[in-house]
Design a protein around this motif. Structure first.
Motif, PDB file in Angstrom:
ATOM      1  N   SER A  97       0.801  -1.211  -0.021  1.00 32.35           N
ATOM      2  CA  SER A  97       0.140   0.128   0.079  1.00 32.35           C
ATOM      3  C   SER A  97       0.913   1.098   0.008  1.00 32.35           C
ATOM      4  O   SER A  97       0.398   2.180  -0.233  1.00 32.35           O
ATOM      5  CB  SER A  97      -0.860  -0.016   1.265  1.00 32.35           C
ATOM      6  N   MET A  98       2.244   1.132   0.233  1.00 33.18           N
ATOM      7  CA  MET A  98       2.922   2.343   0.263  1.00 33.18           C
ATOM      8  C   MET A  98       4.205   2.340  -0.855  1.00 33.18           C
ATOM      9  O   MET A  98       5.043   3.142  -0.556  1.00 33.18           O
ATOM     10  CB  MET A  98       3.684   2.346   1.536  1.00 33.18           C
ATOM     11  N   ARG A  99       4.176   1.427  -1.669  1.00 29.50           N
ATOM     12  CA  ARG A  99       4.981   1.412  -2.843  1.00 29.50           C
ATOM     13  C   ARG A  99       4.791   2.639  -3.621  1.00 29.50           C
ATOM     14  O   ARG A  99       3.733   3.219  -3.694  1.00 29.50           O
ATOM     15  CB  ARG A  99       5.072   0.040  -3.508  1.00 29.50           C
ATOM     16  N   GLY A 100       6.093   3.192  -4.098  1.00 31.02           N
ATOM     17  CA  GLY A 100       6.222   4.300  -5.070  1.00 31.02           C
ATOM     18  C   GLY A 100       6.373   5.504  -4.198  1.00 31.02           C
ATOM     19  O   GLY A 100       6.340   6.588  -4.761  1.00 31.02           O
ATOM     20  N   ARG A 101       6.657   5.626  -3.215  1.00 28.89           N
ATOM     21  CA  ARG A 101       6.732   6.688  -2.216  1.00 28.89           C
ATOM     22  C   ARG A 101       8.380   6.895  -2.019  1.00 28.89           C
ATOM     23  O   ARG A 101       8.639   7.851  -1.085  1.00 28.89           O
ATOM     24  CB  ARG A 101       5.943   6.706  -0.818  1.00 28.89           C
ATOM     25  N   GLY A 102       9.190   6.160  -2.354  1.00 32.40           N
ATOM     26  CA  GLY A 102      10.556   6.292  -2.056  1.00 32.40           C
ATOM     27  C   GLY A 102      11.020   5.585  -0.794  1.00 32.40           C
ATOM     28  O   GLY A 102      12.193   5.769  -0.330  1.00 32.40           O
ATOM     29  N   ILE A 103      10.075   4.724  -0.147  1.00 30.20           N
ATOM     30  CA  ILE A 103      10.533   4.096   1.268  1.00 30.20           C
ATOM     31  C   ILE A 103      11.361   3.255   1.220  1.00 30.20           C
ATOM     32  O   ILE A 103      12.557   3.143   1.933  1.00 30.20           O
ATOM     33  CB  ILE A 103       9.066   3.812   1.844  1.00 30.20           C
ATOM     34  N   GLY A 104      11.638   2.277   0.085  1.00 35.90           N
ATOM     35  CA  GLY A 104      12.520   1.226  -0.143  1.00 35.90           C
ATOM     36  C   GLY A 104      13.918   1.984  -0.435  1.00 35.90           C
ATOM     37  O   GLY A 104      14.710   1.421   0.167  1.00 35.90           O
ATOM     38  N   ARG A 105      13.781   2.946  -0.982  1.00 36.72           N
ATOM     39  CA  ARG A 105      15.077   3.668  -1.352  1.00 36.72           C
ATOM     40  C   ARG A 105      15.550   4.171  -0.356  1.00 36.72           C
ATOM     41  O   ARG A 105      16.958   4.000   0.137  1.00 36.72           O
ATOM     42  CB  ARG A 105      14.744   4.687  -2.419  1.00 36.72           C
ATOM     43  N   GLU A 106      14.814   5.013   0.619  1.00 36.19           N
ATOM     44  CA  GLU A 106      15.457   5.626   1.855  1.00 36.19           C
ATOM     45  C   GLU A 106      15.850   4.520   2.842  1.00 36.19           C
ATOM     46  O   GLU A 106      16.816   4.691   3.756  1.00 36.19           O
ATOM     47  CB  GLU A 106      14.293   6.470   2.568  1.00 36.19           C
ATOM     48  N   LEU A 107      15.102   3.159   2.968  1.00 41.65           N
ATOM     49  CA  LEU A 107      15.285   2.029   3.953  1.00 41.65           C
ATOM     50  C   LEU A 107      16.564   1.803   3.525  1.00 41.65           C
ATOM     51  O   LEU A 107      17.571   1.425   4.283  1.00 41.65           O
ATOM     52  CB  LEU A 107      14.413   1.025   3.792  1.00 41.65           C
ATOM     53  N   LEU A 109      19.135   3.289   1.719  1.00 37.65           N
ATOM     54  CA  LEU A 109      20.108   4.440   2.003  1.00 37.65           C
ATOM     55  C   LEU A 109      20.327   4.418   3.499  1.00 37.65           C
ATOM     56  O   LEU A 109      21.605   4.550   3.828  1.00 37.65           O
ATOM     57  CB  LEU A 109      19.737   5.450   1.448  1.00 37.65           C
ATOM     58  N   HIS A 110      19.564   4.022   4.337  1.00 42.07           N
ATOM     59  CA  HIS A 110      19.570   4.141   5.803  1.00 42.07           C
ATOM     60  C   HIS A 110      20.787   2.802   6.088  1.00 42.07           C
ATOM     61  O   HIS A 110      21.388   3.235   6.701  1.00 42.07           O
ATOM     62  CB  HIS A 110      18.445   3.912   6.563  1.00 42.07           C
ATOM     63  N   LEU A 122      32.196  -2.953   2.712  1.00 41.34           N
ATOM     64  CA  LEU A 122      31.289  -3.197   1.332  1.00 41.34           C
ATOM     65  C   LEU A 122      29.959  -3.786   2.039  1.00 41.34           C
ATOM     66  O   LEU A 122      29.908  -3.998   3.191  1.00 41.34           O
ATOM     67  CB  LEU A 122      31.957  -4.179   0.494  1.00 41.34           C
ATOM     68  N   ILE A 123      28.853  -3.516   1.282  1.00 44.73           N
ATOM     69  CA  ILE A 123      27.770  -3.988   1.551  1.00 44.73           C
ATOM     70  C   ILE A 123      27.177  -4.946   0.237  1.00 44.73           C
ATOM     71  O   ILE A 123      27.519  -4.588  -0.717  1.00 44.73           O
ATOM     72  CB  ILE A 123      26.565  -2.773   2.033  1.00 44.73           C
ATOM     73  N   LEU A 141      20.696   2.121  -7.067  1.00 43.10           N
ATOM     74  CA  LEU A 141      21.224   2.590  -5.814  1.00 43.10           C
ATOM     75  C   LEU A 141      22.619   2.527  -5.611  1.00 43.10           C
ATOM     76  O   LEU A 141      23.359   2.985  -4.628  1.00 43.10           O
ATOM     77  CB  LEU A 141      20.784   1.992  -4.663  1.00 43.10           C
ATOM     78  N   GLY A 142      23.388   2.131  -6.954  1.00 43.61           N
ATOM     79  CA  GLY A 142      24.764   1.860  -6.702  1.00 43.61           C
ATOM     80  C   GLY A 142      25.373   0.412  -6.713  1.00 43.61           C
ATOM     81  O   GLY A 142      26.617   0.064  -6.561  1.00 43.61           O
ATOM     82  N   PHE A 143      24.422  -0.744  -6.407  1.00 45.77           N
ATOM     83  CA  PHE A 143      24.923  -1.987  -6.443  1.00 45.77           C
ATOM     84  C   PHE A 143      25.022  -2.518  -7.808  1.00 45.77           C
ATOM     85  O   PHE A 143      24.357  -2.065  -8.820  1.00 45.77           O
ATOM     86  CB  PHE A 143      23.604  -2.791  -5.760  1.00 45.77           C
TER      87      PHE A 143
END
Length: 161
Positions: A97-107, A109-110, A122-123, A141-143
């Motif tokens: 219900s929350m996809r498309g808001r950038g939440i995964g990207r911020e998670l 990056l966190h 490395l990660i 994201l750079g992976f």
């Protein structure tokens, strides 16, 4: 785009049902997870083991006071790379219900910031080859797909991965 009402925190026991629900809410997750209540004891045991391990973090994202995403971040000491630490990301999900808001990207990056703070060199993560959108997301994201991941199932029971 950063969601201004986004909060990251360690998961707590009351999050477990929502976490399992997110893990089960996709094509592959439906074949691997069982969100029926009460949850199977194995979920409780895994949560407790992660919670007690200082090199494991189960991180949730909250948006507008609701569970919005989850991932597991594991820190691994390594003899390679001159005895450096590495971080591994697993079990990434954003609530449908929350996809498309950038939440995964911020998670993600966190998690990268946490790995940097820990001094990781490395990660890494794996994603199923049948998830082209996820692969593109991680690449954005750079992976990069520098290695070929391999897995072996040890429980031959139900054939689910």
């Amino acid at each position: 785009m950063k969601d201004e009402n986004l909060l990251f925190r360690p998961a707590v026991r009351v999050d477990l049902e929502g976490i399992v629900g997110m893990l089960a809410d996709d094509n592959l997750g439906r074949t691997r997870e069982n969100p029926e209540l009460p949850l199977e004891r194995s979920y409780e045991e895994a949560f407790q083991a992660i919670h007690e391990d200082p090199n494991n973090e189960l991180i949730v994202a909250e948006a507008d006071g609701q569970l919005a995403g989850v991932l597991q971040l594991t820190f691994l000491p390594s003899i390679t790379y001159r005895g450096s630490w590495r971080a591994m990301i697993e079990g990434v999900r954003t609530a449908s219900s929350m996809r498309g808001r950038g939440i995964g990207r911020e998670l993600i990056l966190h998690s990268i910031r946490l790995a940097e703070e820990k001094g990781c060199r490395l990660i890494q993560l794996t994603t199923d080859k049948s998830r082209p959108d996820a692969i593109r997301f991680y690449e954005s994201l750079g992976f990069s797909p520098t290695h070929e991941g391999m897995k072996m199932r040890l429980d031959k029971g139900d054939g689910k991965e």
